[in-house]
Structures are given as structure tokens and as C-alpha cells.
Design a protein around this motif. Structure first.
Motif, PDB file in Angstrom:
ATOM      1  N   SER A 125       0.826  -1.201   0.000  1.00  0.00           N
ATOM      2  CA  SER A 125       0.000   0.000   0.000  1.00  0.00           C
ATOM      3  C   SER A 125       0.863   1.255   0.000  1.00  0.00           C
ATOM      4  O   SER A 125       1.818   1.366   0.772  1.00  0.00           O
ATOM      5  N   SER A 126       0.523   2.210  -0.867  1.00  0.00           N
ATOM      6  CA  SER A 126       1.256   3.475  -0.890  1.00  0.00           C
ATOM      7  C   SER A 126       0.957   4.306   0.351  1.00  0.00           C
ATOM      8  O   SER A 126       1.736   5.182   0.723  1.00  0.00           O
ATOM      9  N   VAL A 127      -0.169   4.032   1.004  1.00  0.00           N
ATOM     10  CA  VAL A 127      -0.583   4.826   2.161  1.00  0.00           C
ATOM     11  C   VAL A 127       0.062   4.308   3.443  1.00  0.00           C
ATOM     12  O   VAL A 127       0.744   5.043   4.168  1.00  0.00           O
ATOM     13  N   SER A 128      -0.149   3.037   3.719  1.00  0.00           N
ATOM     14  CA  SER A 128       0.280   2.488   5.007  1.00  0.00           C
ATOM     15  C   SER A 128       1.509   1.604   4.924  1.00  0.00           C
ATOM     16  O   SER A 128       2.054   1.197   5.952  1.00  0.00           O
ATOM     17  N   GLY A 129       1.965   1.287   3.703  1.00  0.00           N
ATOM     18  CA  GLY A 129       3.043   0.321   3.589  1.00  0.00           C
ATOM     19  C   GLY A 129       2.547  -1.065   3.957  1.00  0.00           C
ATOM     20  O   GLY A 129       1.366  -1.375   3.827  1.00  0.00           O
ATOM     21  N   GLY A 130       3.429  -1.905   4.445  1.00  0.00           N
ATOM     22  CA  GLY A 130       3.025  -3.251   4.838  1.00  0.00           C
ATOM     23  C   GLY A 130       4.133  -4.245   4.577  1.00  0.00           C
ATOM     24  O   GLY A 130       5.247  -3.886   4.183  1.00  0.00           O
ATOM     25  N   ARG A 131       3.831  -5.506   4.813  1.00  0.00           N
ATOM     26  CA  ARG A 131       4.844  -6.551   4.648  1.00  0.00           C
ATOM     27  C   ARG A 131       5.025  -6.872   3.166  1.00  0.00           C
ATOM     28  O   ARG A 131       4.062  -7.118   2.448  1.00  0.00           O
ATOM     29  N   ILE A 132       6.265  -6.857   2.731  1.00  0.00           N
ATOM     30  CA  ILE A 132       6.645  -7.168   1.357  1.00  0.00           C
ATOM     31  C   ILE A 132       7.222  -8.581   1.328  1.00  0.00           C
ATOM     32  O   ILE A 132       8.002  -8.966   2.208  1.00  0.00           O
ATOM     33  N   TYR A 133       6.858  -9.342   0.295  1.00  0.00           N
ATOM     34  CA  TYR A 133       7.351 -10.709   0.135  1.00  0.00           C
ATOM     35  C   TYR A 133       8.277 -10.765  -1.075  1.00  0.00           C
ATOM     36  O   TYR A 133       7.913 -10.327  -2.169  1.00  0.00           O
ATOM     37  N   VAL A 134       9.471 -11.289  -0.847  1.00  0.00           N
ATOM     38  CA  VAL A 134      10.525 -11.284  -1.862  1.00  0.00           C
ATOM     39  C   VAL A 134      10.925 -12.724  -2.161  1.00  0.00           C
ATOM     40  O   VAL A 134      11.245 -13.492  -1.247  1.00  0.00           O
ATOM     41  N   GLU A 135      10.914 -13.098  -3.439  1.00  0.00           N
ATOM     42  CA  GLU A 135      11.316 -14.443  -3.858  1.00  0.00           C
ATOM     43  C   GLU A 135      12.561 -14.371  -4.715  1.00  0.00           C
ATOM     44  O   GLU A 135      12.797 -13.387  -5.415  1.00  0.00           O
ATOM     45  N   GLY A 136      13.353 -15.421  -4.659  1.00  0.00           N
ATOM     46  CA  GLY A 136      14.567 -15.477  -5.460  1.00  0.00           C
ATOM     47  C   GLY A 136      15.449 -16.618  -5.015  1.00  0.00           C
ATOM     48  O   GLY A 136      14.972 -17.700  -4.668  1.00  0.00           O
ATOM     49  N   SER A 137      16.742 -16.383  -4.983  1.00  0.00           N
ATOM     50  CA  SER A 137      17.687 -17.425  -4.584  1.00  0.00           C
ATOM     51  C   SER A 137      18.879 -16.791  -3.883  1.00  0.00           C
ATOM     52  O   SER A 137      19.127 -15.588  -4.001  1.00  0.00           O
ATOM     53  N   ASN A 138      19.595 -17.613  -3.135  1.00  0.00           N
ATOM     54  CA  ASN A 138      20.810 -17.207  -2.419  1.00  0.00           C
ATOM     55  C   ASN A 138      20.553 -16.080  -1.418  1.00  0.00           C
ATOM     56  O   ASN A 138      21.319 -15.122  -1.312  1.00  0.00           O
ATOM     57  N   PHE A 139      19.452 -16.219  -0.654  1.00  0.00           N
ATOM     58  CA  PHE A 139      19.125 -15.250   0.395  1.00  0.00           C
ATOM     59  C   PHE A 139      19.738 -15.630   1.744  1.00  0.00           C
ATOM     60  O   PHE A 139      19.548 -14.927   2.725  1.00  0.00           O
ATOM     61  N   TYR A 140      20.416 -16.777   1.806  1.00  0.00           N
ATOM     62  CA  TYR A 140      21.012 -17.304   3.034  1.00  0.00           C
ATOM     63  C   TYR A 140      19.905 -17.645   4.035  1.00  0.00           C
ATOM     64  O   TYR A 140      18.724 -17.731   3.673  1.00  0.00           O
ATOM     65  N   ASN A 141      20.265 -17.866   5.294  1.00  0.00           N
ATOM     66  CA  ASN A 141      19.274 -18.290   6.286  1.00  0.00           C
ATOM     67  C   ASN A 141      19.467 -17.631   7.644  1.00  0.00           C
ATOM     68  O   ASN A 141      19.019 -18.145   8.665  1.00  0.00           O
TER      69      ASN A 141
END
Length: 429
Positions: A125-141
Motif C-alpha cells: 500500500s502506498s498509504v500504510s506500507g506493509g509486509r513485502i514478500y521477496v522471492e529469489g535465490s541465495n538469500f542465506y538463512n
């Protein structure tokens, strides 16, 4: 004089051989097409010169393999006389060394863990923001090794949704339109874009409820959306309409979609909501309750629909469906119930007393499906659910893993004394 010269040359040759008997020429992660090791680690092949290997008995392995001289590379063994394999632990960064030692010599080789790569970022949301979900590879743990920024500000409360492959964080709101997302793992950066959308930042979850036996829409099915916390309360409830259609609207997040109606097994599916979801991903396939000894197999195509064909195989009989011949049957106690390739599913098979293996595989060729390259099982989100009187009420679910890659066939499970056992891959007939 000639004899003396020959005699003196022999020790020289032995000296050179001793200095060159151990050499690493290449490191290649197994099932990978590039040389970088994924941050999840995994099996690698070490190719080189290992002249002290006992070629007559490769099981006699006298080498020690370490990472950065201290961390063991587990399960080290000889594949052949020029290849050693071992399992590299998870890690980050570049300039790591792998060392192979025998009783007198050692050889080292520098390798890098993979750079982070982003394939998708959810909108917010441009107003309140919020949790973003990011997919891909080599994000470590390890969240302490990762930094994220969205809308030019730190993206806080980083959480792993799936180690090395998917994470989420809380972003502040920003100007409506496209914005940038930055991910840092040990100062190695990956960039991508996402959208700050107007409104409340809620997304649509819509689909159709179908009877897995005939593909017909089912009205009045109760659908419940809840968090993936098994003890969490229902977040929303709705019933499918006369056309079997349902629609929720909810904030981004990981959820479980359950569907129930009398006379049918409960349907349950995990959903990661970070944009509007519809189509084959959210199709709900309801299987009538099974009371006898047979099992029912329902194949769902997922988000990457292709003409997947099903094949049940035993030593004495087969049941299969392919693009050219539908509903073939030679097993007396098993049958195809439906194979709806026109709408990409479902494919449903009832298996009786036979014992064998169920296969799902791509047919026809990728070119016939309009693709320029083989289909990727990991991206397909194809799903097989197995129902039976002695199985969990919502069935057993099977998904292809990234190790399937582009193999033509996905070997799903075997039947052993009536028990459903996950099958080993790669498959073989």
C-alpha cells in the motif's frame, strides 16, 4: 654413460610426480549449470588429479576435505579416479577455499557462494506500507546477515518464509507507482522493483471449486481462509456460488485455504498472498469421501499449466492418459476417472489392489506446448493429492522439488503393501 643417465632420470621423474599428484581443476555444484555454490550449500563435484586414489577400490578413501581449512566438507567420497564429491555447508560470500589433503600433499581451490538474485517482489500500500514478500535465490538463512530497503528506507522485521529462497519485511508507504527494493547479503547487492498501490493494500484471492471426479463446478462449498498457524482462528469464510466461484480480499501474507462440504474430503492448500491470485493456482478440487480400499490420485496443474499426463505402472499392467490416447486401461482394478486436458486439469485416477508407481510427466514435447525450452517443475506449482480411507482426511500432498529441474518425468510415489511411499528421483521405467 647412457645407462647412468637413464638411472639418474628415474628419481627426477618420481620427484615431479610426487609434486603433481594432487591438483584441483574444477568445482561444480551437483544439479547446477554454473560454478557458484548456492548459499544453501549442497553436494559438489571436485574434479582434478588424485593419483593416490586406489583405482581398484574407490571405497578406500584416504582424503580429508575441508572448507577454509577448518569446516569439514561432509560425506566426502570418490566418484571415480578424477572426481571427489562432498557436501558443502550453507554459507555466504566470496573467496572461500576448499582443500583436499592426503597423507603427504594438499591442494586448494577458491570458490564463491552465489550472489542473491530476486525474481519477484510483492506490491504494498502506498498509504500504510506493509509486509513485502521477496522471492529469489541465495538469500542465506540468517537475518543478521541480510539487510533490506524499500522506498528508500530500511525494510524492518526481516523473516524467512523459506530459507535461501523467500523472505519478507515491513516496508513504509511511498509515492504511488513503481519503487525500488534493495537486498544486501554481506554487502553483495540485488535490486528489483515493486509497486506502491493506492487503496488499502488488500489483494484478491479468487478461484473455482470443482468436483475432482468430473471437473464440474460445485456450489455451496464452505471456504475458510486462516493463517498458517495451525492454532490460528479463521480469518474469513465464504461459500462458492452457483458456478463454484469464490473470492476473498485480504492483506498480503501466508495463509491456508480450506474447503469443506458433506460427502467430500476436506481440501486444504497453502497460499502465499502478495498480489491478486486466481486461475489454476486457486482451483479447489473436491474428492468424494473414500470408504473402500482404493486410493484416489488427483493431479492439479498449478500456475504453469501444461499438458501433464498421468501414468500408473506395475509389473503386469498400466493405466495412462496422453495427448493422443485418453483413458487407456489394462489394470483390472484401476481406472481413469477424468483427464481434462482442455482446461488443464484435473487429472484423477482411482487405483485398486494393484501395486506399482504413479507417474506424472510432460507430454507432448515443449515445442508442442508453445515453449522454447523444457518446462520447469519447480516453477509449475503442480500438486498431487492422494486420498484414501487410511490416509489423512485432507489427503497426502506431493510437490515437485527444484531437483526435478527439466526432467521429462516426475516420479511421484510408489505403493508398498498398500502404503503410499514418496518415490525416488530421477525416475526410471
Amino acid at each position: 654413460m647412457k645407462r647412468a643417465a637413464l638411472f639418474l632420470a628415474i628419481p627426477l621423474l618420481a620427484f615431479v610426480s610426487a609434486q603433481t599428484c594432487l591438483k584441483i581443476e574444477q568445482i561444480t555444484p551437483v544439479d547446477r549449470l554454473y560454478s557458484e555454490v548456492p548459499t544453501s550449500g549442497g553436494a559438489i563435484s571436485i574434479r582434478g588429479l588424485f593419483s593416490s586414489l586406489d583405482r581398484s577400490n574407490l571405497t578406500t578413501f584416504r582424503f580429508k576435505v575441508t572448507i577454509d581449512d577448518t569446516v569439514p566438507c561432509d560425506n566426502a567420497s570418490a566418484i571415480d579416479y578424477v572426481t571427489i564429491s562432498c557436501v558443502v555447508p550453507p554459507g555466504l560470500g566470496r573467496g572461500h577455499s576448499i582443500t583436499v589433503k592426503d597423507t603427504t600433499n594438499s591442494a586448494s581451490f577458491v570458490f564463491n557462494y552465489g550472489k542473491p538474485t530476486i525474481t519477484s517482489v510483492s506490491d504494498t500500500s502506498s498509504v500504510s506500507g506493509g509486509r513485502i514478500y521477496v522471492e529469489g535465490s541465495n538469500f542465506y538463512n540468517n537475518v543478521n546477515s541480510v539487510k533490506a530497503f524499500a522506498n528508500g528506507q530500511p525494510c524492518t522485521d526481516i523473516q524467512y518464509e523459506q530459507e535461501h529462497k523467500k523472505l519478507s519485511c515491513k516496508a513504509v508507504g511511498g509515492e504511488e507507482g513503481q519503487a525500488y527494493f534493495l537486498l544486501l547479503t554481506q554487502d553483495v547487492a540485488a535490486y528489483s522493483t515493486f509497486n506502491n498501490v493506492g487503496g488499502d493494500g488488500y489483494f484478491s484471492i479468487s478461484g473455482v471449486v470443482k468436483n475432482a471426479m468430473n471437473g464440474e463446478p460445485m456450489p455451496d462449498v464452505l471456504l475458510i481462509l486462516q493463517s498458517q498457524d495451525p492454532y490460528g482462528p479463521p480469518l474469513a469464510k465464504i461459500r462458492s456460488n452457483e458456478q463454484g466461484i469464490f473470492r476473498f480480499k485480504h492483506a498480503a501474507g501466508p495463509y491456508v485455504l480450506n474447503a469443506t462440504i458433506e460427502g467430500f474430503s476436506t481440501f486444504s492448500q497453502k497460499l502465499n498472498v502478495y498480489r491478486d491470485i486466481s486461475g489454476t493456482v486457486t482451483e479447489v478440487m473436491m474428492s468424494p469421501t473414500i470408504t473402500d480400499n482404493k486410493i484416489r490420485v488427483v493431479l492439479k496443474y498449478g500456475r504453469y499449466p501444461l499438458n501433464i499426463d498421468a501414468h500408473f505402472y506395475t509389473n503386469t499392467c498400466e493405466v495412462w492418459s496422453d495427448f493422443w490416447q485418453m483413458h487407456q486401461k489394462t489394470c483390472p482394478n484401476s481406472t481413469f476417472v477424468t483427464s481434462n486436458t482442455a482446461t488443464h486439469g484435473p487429472i484423477t485416477m482411482d487405483i485398486g489392489e494393484e501395486r506399482g508407481t504413479y507417474y506424472a510427466y510432460w507430454v507432448p514435447t515443449p515445442e508442442a506446448n508453445g515453449l522454447s525450452q523444457p518446462a520447469n517443475w519447480d516453477k509449475s506449482q503442480a500438486e498431487v493429492t492422494v486420498y484414501g480411507a487410511n490416509l489423512p482426511e485432507a489427503g497426502l500432498k506431493f510437490y515437485p522439488s527444484f531437483t526435478q529441474r527439466t526432467w521429462q518425468m516426475w516420479n511421484v510415489f510408489t505403493l508398498e503393501s498398500g502404503k503410499v511411499i514418496p518415490a525416488k528421483n530421477p525416475p526410471s521405467l
